[in-house]
Design a protein around this motif. Sequence first.
Motif, PDB file in Angstrom:
ATOM      1  N   ASP A   1       2.649  17.440 -12.602  1.00 48.73           N
ATOM      2  CA  ASP A   1       2.578  18.871 -12.306  1.00 48.73           C
ATOM      3  C   ASP A   1       3.854  19.616 -12.699  1.00 48.73           C
ATOM      4  N   GLY A   2       4.786  18.910 -13.319  1.00 47.68           N
ATOM      5  CA  GLY A   2       6.004  19.553 -13.792  1.00 47.68           C
ATOM      6  C   GLY A   2       6.957  19.977 -12.692  1.00 47.68           C
ATOM      7  N   LEU A   3       6.894  19.310 -11.551  1.00 50.94           N
ATOM      8  CA  LEU A   3       7.744  19.690 -10.420  1.00 50.94           C
ATOM      9  C   LEU A   3       9.081  18.968 -10.420  1.00 50.94           C
ATOM     10  N   VAL A   4       9.178  17.851 -11.136  1.00 46.14           N
ATOM     11  CA  VAL A   4      10.448  17.130 -11.213  1.00 46.14           C
ATOM     12  C   VAL A   4      10.736  16.770 -12.663  1.00 46.14           C
ATOM     13  N   MET A   5      11.995  16.860 -13.043  1.00 46.12           N
ATOM     14  CA  MET A   5      12.405  16.491 -14.397  1.00 46.12           C
ATOM     15  C   MET A   5      12.930  15.069 -14.462  1.00 46.12           C
ATOM     16  N   LEU A   6      13.341  14.537 -13.313  1.00 46.24           N
ATOM     17  CA  LEU A   6      13.876  13.185 -13.226  1.00 46.24           C
ATOM     18  C   LEU A   6      13.402  12.551 -11.931  1.00 46.24           C
ATOM     19  N   ALA A   7      13.089  11.267 -11.981  1.00 46.49           N
ATOM     20  CA  ALA A   7      12.712  10.539 -10.773  1.00 46.49           C
ATOM     21  C   ALA A   7      13.411   9.183 -10.808  1.00 46.49           C
TER      22      ALA A   7
ATOM     23  N   ARG B   1       0.829  -1.212   0.000  1.00 45.51           N
ATOM     24  CA  ARG B   1       0.000   0.000   0.000  1.00 45.51           C
ATOM     25  C   ARG B   1       0.858   1.255   0.000  1.00 45.51           C
ATOM     26  N   THR B   2       1.922   1.291   0.818  1.00 49.04           N
ATOM     27  CA  THR B   2       2.778   2.485   0.847  1.00 49.04           C
ATOM     28  C   THR B   2       3.583   2.610  -0.449  1.00 49.04           C
ATOM     29  N   ILE B   3       3.922   1.475  -1.054  1.00 51.97           N
ATOM     30  CA  ILE B   3       4.613   1.514  -2.350  1.00 51.97           C
ATOM     31  C   ILE B   3       3.708   2.157  -3.394  1.00 51.97           C
ATOM     32  N   GLU B   4       2.454   1.706  -3.460  1.00 52.24           N
ATOM     33  CA  GLU B   4       1.512   2.258  -4.428  1.00 52.24           C
ATOM     34  C   GLU B   4       1.281   3.743  -4.176  1.00 52.24           C
ATOM     35  N   GLU B   5       1.220   4.115  -2.917  1.00 52.60           N
ATOM     36  CA  GLU B   5       1.030   5.521  -2.571  1.00 52.60           C
ATOM     37  C   GLU B   5       2.201   6.366  -3.076  1.00 52.60           C
ATOM     38  N   THR B   6       3.408   5.898  -2.853  1.00 49.40           N
ATOM     39  CA  THR B   6       4.586   6.648  -3.298  1.00 49.40           C
ATOM     40  C   THR B   6       4.642   6.740  -4.819  1.00 49.40           C
ATOM     41  N   VAL B   7       4.396   5.624  -5.504  1.00 49.83           N
ATOM     42  CA  VAL B   7       4.421   5.642  -6.964  1.00 49.83           C
ATOM     43  C   VAL B   7       3.430   6.660  -7.508  1.00 49.83           C
ATOM     44  N   GLU B   8       2.232   6.674  -6.968  1.00 52.88           N
ATOM     45  CA  GLU B   8       1.203   7.595  -7.454  1.00 52.88           C
ATOM     46  C   GLU B   8       1.520   9.044  -7.095  1.00 52.88           C
ATOM     47  N   GLU B   9       1.957   9.286  -5.880  1.00 51.81           N
ATOM     48  CA  GLU B   9       2.231  10.669  -5.458  1.00 51.81           C
ATOM     49  C   GLU B   9       3.403  11.263  -6.237  1.00 51.81           C
ATOM     50  N   VAL B  10       4.443  10.462  -6.481  1.00 49.48           N
ATOM     51  CA  VAL B  10       5.547  10.951  -7.299  1.00 49.48           C
ATOM     52  C   VAL B  10       5.059  11.180  -8.731  1.00 49.48           C
ATOM     53  N   GLY B  11       4.173  10.307  -9.195  1.00 46.17           N
ATOM     54  CA  GLY B  11       3.581  10.510 -10.511  1.00 46.17           C
ATOM     55  C   GLY B  11       2.847  11.831 -10.610  1.00 46.17           C
ATOM     56  N   GLN B  12       2.168  12.230  -9.545  1.00 45.20           N
ATOM     57  CA  GLN B  12       1.492  13.525  -9.523  1.00 45.20           C
ATOM     58  C   GLN B  12       2.503  14.667  -9.607  1.00 45.20           C
ATOM     59  N   LEU B  13       3.631  14.525  -8.920  1.00 39.88           N
ATOM     60  CA  LEU B  13       4.678  15.548  -8.996  1.00 39.88           C
ATOM     61  C   LEU B  13       5.216  15.660 -10.423  1.00 39.88           C
ATOM     62  N   VAL B  14       5.346  14.515 -11.092  1.00 45.52           N
ATOM     63  CA  VAL B  14       5.785  14.518 -12.493  1.00 45.52           C
ATOM     64  C   VAL B  14       4.750  15.212 -13.363  1.00 45.52           C
TER      65      VAL B  14
END
Length: 646
Positions: free
Chosen positions: A561-567, A546-559
């Motif tokens: 929104d144009g907040l990160v160029m690399l992950a 569950r925490t893995i899925e949460e992190t994958v999705e939340e980082v995806g949201q940052l991507v």
Amino acid sequence: MPTAALKTVVHDVFQRPMHVDEASADALAALRRSRRDALLERARCEHLGQVPWSTRAFPVLAALAPVMTSPEGEITYPGDPMCLYAALSVAVDSALKSARIAADGSEDLPFTDLCPDWHCPPSKERRLSARHGLRAERDMESTPDSAVFDPRVWDEQARNDLRAVTRRLRPKVFLVSTVSPGHRYALEMARLVKEEAPDCLVVFGGRHMDETMRYAPADRSVSLEYSSTLRAIEEGRAEPVVDFCVGGEGYFALDLLMKAVALAMDLDRTRARVRDVVEMLSLLGAAGLRLPGSSLLCARDEDALHAFPVRGGKYDLAQLPSPYQGFAVRARFPVFPLPDGSPARTAHMTVTNACPYHCDFCSESALVVGGLKRFGASPAEAALERVCEYVSYGAAAVFFDDSIFWAGTFRAIHEFCEVLRAARTAPSPEQLPERCRRWITGDDDWQRLRDLRFGCQVTADLLTTLHGESEVRALLSTLREAGCTYLYLGIESMSSEVMEHVHKNLRRTIDLPWKKKVRTALERIREAGIPVGTSVLFGLEGENRRTIEETVEEVGQLVDDGLVMLASPNILTYHPATRITRDHGVQDQLDYHSPDVDNRPPYIYFEEAFPGVVSRRLSEDDIWFIHDATAKRWGTTRNSAEPALP
């Protein structure tokens, strides 16, 4: 079969208060005179005016042990092997000072007769033409680069290359820097070198040594972790192919060891035996030689383990010789694109040696490293001079490898950025500080300095809760004006449940939970106009699907929104000296020595990940899920030409 337990002999000659044993000092002086006289007599017999370099030099080979068995797109743009260059900095400097100077009785040289052969530093022309990557190339002949082996991936081609370079150089000393995930390959490298050059002395250093061997002054004992090189050899889990190990602040200890090897080697440069080197180390210490810093040098002889703990005075990181003194800048980081779109030649640099935070998973913490060292006297000016030196070597960009830039000290960051901005915008090179003008000598140097970009690492807390918003915005503006065009931030996890266990989250506040803290930091960076890359670490305490899925999705949201160029997704790998390794009870189970580990998918998709040493909070199915889910959700932002950072 396990070998009989080695007897440990502690030689405390390098940690006593300054005391000179007159008999030892006389014996050392007499030894040096007799060796120089013998070399001079040979030169006279051959009708030579002085002792030629060809009769003084003995070949050496240094290597950075890789951590990968397959590229898998993870290290497309590797950086220069800076952990190796830094470790060699004092030893190379001593040898270069002593090279090609007649053995005529001078007592001032680090090496007074035989000397390690690091050749000559590359000319400016060679520096500016140096290609990306480091292999045995024709253009590296007669420079220190030609004595460095840096495969990055351990495969059959790398094995063949190592055999070939060993046959060509016939080294008398093989120096290997290794982290824990590269240790099994370091052992295989040592075996291959010993097969080709049986009399070659093998020396291991690097983070794995730092973490796995310690000296306890209270009872004068040496503690070797289960995964340490020396214990693995003693217990028969690894072949006896390593002669010396250097841990701690080893810059000076390695230089000491090379001096002892030079004195112990027969003048025909055939070999130096371990026991003779041990005797020379004891003699040098008794004669009054003292070293800065704190380190541990161990020698494995047939029937004993000889330990030389070093406890010396403090030193300033800025006073260490430049790691690039003998080596070309070869790295190309695409996060610093040139006008034509190609990646800029990028130098690595550090102004601190450890992280002030105490993350339980990290081997870069000051608690693990043994203290925080910095650029000391006039730090901003000293750092600017080092930057100008690297610019003169051809660097168009600099990446600061500090775990946190200037240990997160706002004042130090501001001061450095101000002097760098002033240098880059000076009307002419003549307006630069005197210590920089010696490096910026041509129009091309001056243009690279004016166009210089740099990147560094920060944390979410540094840009949110540890300082006020106005201070943070002013700092980011100062960074941008000084030429910062890339920041790297460790997200680790987007799950507050996981981050509760990580000390990186220093300032916990109800109104700014971790997710919001990360987003706030990234928004401030974007508003300052600086691109940012991020790393994510799966497998920390509290991790589950569950925490893995949460992190994958939340980082995806940052991507999105144009907040990160690399992950960059990473899997927690246990390092021997970290708290999480102890908490998970695996410190006596870490297999970093067996050569036949089945390193297979999905592990090969993550740097440093191997079966048996990755987080117990992750199943193999979890690792497959992380690989597939991040690729799908993060798209091309995932690992898109991300430079391999040490």
